[in-house]
Enzyme design. Structure first.
Site, mmCIF file in Angstrom:
data_model
loop_
_atom_site.group_PDB
_atom_site.id
_atom_site.type_symbol
_atom_site.label_atom_id
_atom_site.label_comp_id
_atom_site.label_asym_id
_atom_site.label_seq_id
_atom_site.Cartn_x
_atom_site.Cartn_y
_atom_site.Cartn_z
ATOM 1 C CD GLU A 50 -2.266 1.270 2.958
ATOM 2 O OE1 GLU A 50 -1.564 0.870 3.919
ATOM 3 O OE2 GLU A 50 -3.425 1.693 3.093
ATOM 4 C CB CYS A 110 -3.808 -1.542 4.752
ATOM 5 S SG CYS A 110 -3.045 -1.584 6.386
ATOM 6 C CE LYS A 159 -7.157 0.979 3.745
ATOM 7 N NZ LYS A 159 -5.929 1.523 4.360
HETATM 8 N N1 CDT Z 1 -3.115 1.415 6.453
HETATM 9 C C1 CDT Z 1 -4.034 0.815 7.243
HETATM 10 O O1 CDT Z 1 -5.154 0.581 6.843
HETATM 11 N N2 CDT Z 1 -3.642 0.525 8.505
HETATM 12 C C2 CDT Z 1 -4.540 0.003 9.485
HETATM 13 C C3 CDT Z 1 -4.187 0.579 10.799
HETATM 14 C C4 CDT Z 1 -5.341 1.188 11.407
HETATM 15 S S1 CDT Z 1 -4.914 1.905 12.944
HETATM 16 C C5 CDT Z 1 -6.105 3.058 13.082
HETATM 17 C C6 CDT Z 1 -4.486 -1.515 9.632
HETATM 18 O O2 CDT Z 1 -5.544 -2.130 9.778
HETATM 19 O O3 CDT Z 1 -3.400 -2.089 9.647
#
Ligand code: CDT
Length: 310
Positions: A47, A171, A127
């Site tokens: 990502e 993510c 996303k």
């Molecule tokens: N980039 C991303 O989606 N990161 C999220 C972290 C969320 S913390 C508020 C993840 O689920 O890894």
């Protein structure tokens, strides 16, 4: 004849705030070369693979913010990656920040593009599950993705890559079982996932030791319950003072991790994904057409008011 797809996961180490696109693209091209040398026909990058993970900051300078987005793909700066794909005969998936004029207004998405080994774009994913908040919240790790991106509007598309049906997730999507099931129902055989995940969340100290477990658990479950391959590429290491989890890996439809990185740096792992395993694993209890009960799952697709218990 066995069907297989040799796939490479290209984990990125930290990307500096002042790192230029040319510098980052050169790193990605070097990894694409390693992936191709390892026999891969498809390579996955994380990502936001072209920039630092800027949603950790509440930025105010519009020019700086705009600088993190791509207005075209490829652009002059990203074209070397596309040229390398054509030269090396390898496809790739790349997470990036997309700025686009759509429905008459400027829109920003957290996106991933799938590119063929001829350097041509095959498809785009935006996303769906955008985590965090619009503004900093007291006592909570600053994660302002909702300030910088709107949720995706392209659904969960599946694309054909060299005869293999490929889905993409980004993510936080990887933590949601519905995302895998949507892709599986659309016929995906392999899911490509890019992520940037903080190693520490100040709001949940009790769960701190489980961060890597909670990284792999949903991806292994998604692969197993949907009998699909999952390839996952992290942005890892200490990036601008924030530790990002690594753990990039390739997961078989059995749910087993078959390859995993051993560093928090730029690192390439390759695995020859046996696509016959999908059906073989499905035979062990996941014949969806036979056993699934969609008529009993209406609440899953209901809006919160109808579901009533959220
Ligand atoms: N980039 C991303 O989606 N990161 C999220 C972290 C969320 S913390 C508020 C993840 O689920 O890894």
């Amino acid at each position: 004849m066995t069907r297989s797809l040799p796939v490479a996961v290209c984990q990125c180490g930290p990307i500096r705030r002042d790192e230029t696109r040319a510098e980052v693209v050169a790193r990605l091209v070097a990894m694409l070369e390693r992936a191709a040398a390892g026999g891969a026909r498809l390579a996955l990058f994380p990502e936001m693979a072209l920039t630092t993970f800027f949603p950790r900051w509440d930025l105010e300078d519009d020019a700086e913010i705009a600088g993190y987005y791509e207005t075209e793909m490829p652009s002059a700066e990203t074209r070397p990656l596309f040229d390398a794909a054509r030269r090396l005969k390898i496809g790739f998936a790349l997470g990036y920040c997309e700025a686009v004029i759509e429905e008459g207004r400027a829109r920003r998405f957290n996106s991933m593009v799938l590119v063929g080994d001829d350097g041509a774009v095959i498809g785009l994913y935006r996303k769906m599950h955008v985590p965090g908040s619009e503004t900093p919240e007291p006592g909570v790790t600053v994660h302002l993705e909702r300030k910088y991106f709107e949720p995706g509007n392209l659904g969960f598309p599946v694309f054909e890559f060299q005869g293999v049906r490929i889905g993409m997730l980004i993510c936080n999507d990887r933590r949601w079982p519905e995302a895998y099931r949507m892709l599986r129902l659309a016929g995906a055989e392999m899911v490509l996932i890019g992520y940037n995940t903080p190693l520490l969340l100040t709001e949940t100290p009790r769960l701190a030791h489980l961060r890597m477990f909670h990284n792999h658990l949903p991806m292994q479950a998604g692969a197993y319950q949907n009998t699909m391959w999952v390839a996952a590429a992290a942005k890892a290491g200490l990036e601008e003072g924030q530790a990002l989890i690594g753990g990039s890996c390739i997961i078989a439809p059995s749910g087993e991790i078959v390859a995993q990185v051993a560093s928090l740096e730029d690192e390439v792992i390759v695995h020859h994904a046996d696509l016959d395993m999908n059906a073989e694993c499905a035979r062990a209890g996941f014949d969806l057409a036979r056993y699934r009960r969609p008529s009993e799952y209406a609440l899953i697709a209901a809006e919160p008011a109808a579901a009533g218990r959220e």
